[in-house]
Scaffold this motif. Sequence first.
Motif, PDB file in Angstrom:
ATOM      1  N   PHE A 331       0.850  -1.190   0.000  1.00  0.00           N
ATOM      2  CA  PHE A 331       0.000   0.000   0.000  1.00  0.00           C
ATOM      3  C   PHE A 331       0.891   1.246   0.000  1.00  0.00           C
ATOM      4  CE2 PHE A 331      -3.460   2.393   2.614  1.00  0.00           C
ATOM      5  CZ  PHE A 331      -3.777   3.157   1.498  1.00  0.00           C
ATOM      6  N   THR A 332       1.410   1.568  -1.182  1.00  0.00           N
ATOM      7  CA  THR A 332       2.364   2.664  -1.292  1.00  0.00           C
ATOM      8  C   THR A 332       1.717   4.030  -1.127  1.00  0.00           C
ATOM      9  OG1 THR A 332       2.078   2.671  -3.704  1.00  0.00           O
ATOM     10  CG2 THR A 332       3.859   1.330  -2.817  1.00  0.00           C
ATOM     11  N   ALA A 333       0.397   4.114  -1.280  1.00  0.00           N
ATOM     12  CA  ALA A 333      -0.290   5.401  -1.161  1.00  0.00           C
ATOM     13  C   ALA A 333      -0.664   5.717   0.288  1.00  0.00           C
ATOM     14  CB  ALA A 333      -1.546   5.404  -2.036  1.00  0.00           C
ATOM     15  N   TRP A 334      -0.282   4.851   1.232  1.00  0.00           N
ATOM     16  CA  TRP A 334      -0.641   5.090   2.638  1.00  0.00           C
ATOM     17  C   TRP A 334       0.017   6.375   3.146  1.00  0.00           C
ATOM     18  CZ3 TRP A 334       1.880   5.675   7.321  1.00  0.00           C
ATOM     19  CH2 TRP A 334       1.083   5.590   8.453  1.00  0.00           C
ATOM     20  N   GLN A 335      -0.749   7.133   3.921  1.00  0.00           N
ATOM     21  CA  GLN A 335      -0.232   8.355   4.523  1.00  0.00           C
ATOM     22  C   GLN A 335      -0.601   8.381   6.003  1.00  0.00           C
ATOM     23  OE1 GLN A 335       1.633  10.806   3.180  1.00  0.00           O
ATOM     24  NE2 GLN A 335       1.710   9.781   1.188  1.00  0.00           N
ATOM     25  N   PRO A 336       0.305   8.875   6.865  1.00  0.00           N
ATOM     26  CA  PRO A 336      -0.042   9.014   8.279  1.00  0.00           C
ATOM     27  C   PRO A 336      -1.105  10.076   8.459  1.00  0.00           C
ATOM     28  CG  PRO A 336       2.053  10.076   7.821  1.00  0.00           C
ATOM     29  CD  PRO A 336       1.666   9.357   6.569  1.00  0.00           C
ATOM     30  N   SER A 337      -1.755  10.051   9.607  1.00  0.00           N
ATOM     31  CA  SER A 337      -2.782  11.044   9.891  1.00  0.00           C
ATOM     32  C   SER A 337      -2.173  12.440   9.899  1.00  0.00           C
ATOM     33  CB  SER A 337      -3.429  10.760  11.257  1.00  0.00           C
ATOM     34  OG  SER A 337      -4.025   9.479  11.264  1.00  0.00           O
ATOM     35  N   MET A 338      -2.926  13.391   9.378  1.00  0.00           N
ATOM     36  CA  MET A 338      -2.444  14.767   9.325  1.00  0.00           C
ATOM     37  C   MET A 338      -2.360  15.356  10.736  1.00  0.00           C
ATOM     38  SD  MET A 338      -4.162  18.018   7.330  1.00  0.00           S
ATOM     39  CE  MET A 338      -4.089  17.128   5.767  1.00  0.00           C
ATOM     40  N   ARG A 339      -1.294  16.088  10.970  1.00  0.00           N
ATOM     41  CA  ARG A 339      -1.151  16.791  12.246  1.00  0.00           C
ATOM     42  C   ARG A 339      -1.446  18.271  12.041  1.00  0.00           C
ATOM     43  NH1 ARG A 339       4.237  14.017  15.047  1.00  0.00           N
ATOM     44  NH2 ARG A 339       3.393  11.877  15.067  1.00  0.00           N
ATOM     45  N   MET A 340      -2.037  18.893  13.049  1.00  0.00           N
ATOM     46  CA  MET A 340      -2.406  20.303  12.965  1.00  0.00           C
ATOM     47  C   MET A 340      -2.248  20.960  14.328  1.00  0.00           C
ATOM     48  SD  MET A 340      -6.429  19.431  12.385  1.00  0.00           S
ATOM     49  CE  MET A 340      -5.983  18.133  11.248  1.00  0.00           C
ATOM     50  N   ARG A 341      -2.283  22.266  14.331  1.00  0.00           N
ATOM     51  CA  ARG A 341      -2.080  23.024  15.558  1.00  0.00           C
ATOM     52  C   ARG A 341      -3.423  23.304  16.218  1.00  0.00           C
ATOM     53  NH1 ARG A 341       2.880  22.830  17.416  1.00  0.00           N
ATOM     54  NH2 ARG A 341       2.714  24.879  18.396  1.00  0.00           N
ATOM     55  N   ALA A 342      -3.434  23.232  17.546  1.00  0.00           N
ATOM     56  CA  ALA A 342      -4.643  23.511  18.322  1.00  0.00           C
ATOM     57  C   ALA A 342      -4.263  24.183  19.626  1.00  0.00           C
ATOM     58  CB  ALA A 342      -5.417  22.214  18.589  1.00  0.00           C
ATOM     59  N   LYS A 343      -5.202  24.932  20.177  1.00  0.00           N
ATOM     60  CA  LYS A 343      -4.976  25.627  21.452  1.00  0.00           C
ATOM     61  C   LYS A 343      -5.458  24.744  22.594  1.00  0.00           C
ATOM     62  CE  LYS A 343      -5.544  29.989  21.466  1.00  0.00           C
ATOM     63  NZ  LYS A 343      -6.124  31.369  21.395  1.00  0.00           N
ATOM     64  N   VAL A 344      -4.638  24.633  23.634  1.00  0.00           N
ATOM     65  CA  VAL A 344      -4.963  23.782  24.777  1.00  0.00           C
ATOM     66  C   VAL A 344      -5.906  24.510  25.732  1.00  0.00           C
ATOM     67  CG1 VAL A 344      -3.993  22.658  26.814  1.00  0.00           C
ATOM     68  CG2 VAL A 344      -2.817  22.477  24.640  1.00  0.00           C
ATOM     69  N   THR A 345      -6.946  23.805  26.168  1.00  0.00           N
ATOM     70  CA  THR A 345      -7.886  24.397  27.125  1.00  0.00           C
ATOM     71  C   THR A 345      -7.761  23.792  28.518  1.00  0.00           C
ATOM     72  OG1 THR A 345      -9.641  22.834  26.505  1.00  0.00           O
ATOM     73  CG2 THR A 345      -9.526  24.913  25.281  1.00  0.00           C
TER      74      THR A 345
END
Length: 420
Positions: A331-345
Amino acid sequence: MLSGSIIMDHCRTSELISLQQALEKLLTQTTSLTDTETVSLTQSSGRVTATDIISPINVPPFANSAMDGYAVRYADLNGNKPLPMAGKALAGAPFQGEWPTATCIRIMTGAPIPSGADTVIMQEHAEIAGDGVVFTQPVKQSQNIRLAGEDITKGAVVLPAGNKLSTAQLPLLASLGIAKVEVVRKLKVAIFSTGDELQAIGQPLKEGQIYDTNRFAIRLMLEKLDCDIIDLGVIADTPEALRNTFEIADQEADLVISSGGVSVGEADYTKQILDESGEISFWKLAIKPGKPFAFGKLKNSWFCGLPGNPVSAVLTFYQLVQPLIANLSGFTAWQPSMRMRAKVTTPLKKTPGRMDFQRGIASVNQQGELEVRTTGHQGSHIFSSFSLGNCFIVLERERGRVEIGENVEIELFNHLLKNE
């Protein structure tokens, strides 16, 4: 008995290796399966394409109308002079017969373009005038015609090898009349747990026992990854039982996954058996939870040894075994989950030294900002953190405590852990 030698890198030292280093080792040492099989399109969901899939036809297969309206020869248009209607062209019922010059043909969306027509005028730009049709807007030659092969050309690669087939791809293949596809055979994965304290789910617990959560969780994730699973159960902590299990697993599987018995310094028989069975590396990973991890080659198969703590086992499977399985499955098209920025509450406890994958709950606030809060206690035995959360809060290796309002990186759970 299997033969080989054990590689004890990172076992006799306190050095920790990063998650990225471990992943690179896994992916550079392994290659995908070469065995393939041909399956029907209806049985191919979740399978990985073994070869490029080539379109056997043009799409669309013939020039057709993009609008309900009137097919004309552009040269027949003469100002506002009406064109008599010579017939109709419908989807599935093309215009038949002679088509006189200086006339038009009523045509519906998807209907084949009559021979000689080079323009379609939408019905909103036409009016009936006596026995003919008048066109009320300027006309561009070739407008509103879908050309044969405009979407897909016969002989074009529709899907390259290494793609996983799902709802997004299968209807496309069906539209091309493709009934069978060549796919990589399913990866065979043997799983078992070690530890006399473990009891099978559904059986009464004896004093000092706990349920074998890890193997159950691993099995669920393997099912979502469409693997053929060989479940060998809970193995007694004896040399004979472990040796026999490893030999059976190695003979039957492409990948062997054990849970427990890989912590450096543990007094068990797992390392002894692996020393006999192949070339295995014991790593101390610079992540939390999930520091102990084993990987290497048995005589016939690959081996991954996961930590015994439930959260650690699931995390290392998610971050390391999941991409390894993709690689082995082609499965060469596999990609890890996208990471994004978030503010901690909520504040987050963290000690520098290891990358921390805390479980969190991400949401969008009223201002449209992405924010995240902790699921609570983050102990490696608190499996409820997965059922409560929808993401990992990924804290850098040298980062310390995080206060409310700080920005962090999050990784949303994919289908393996997502609450659906």
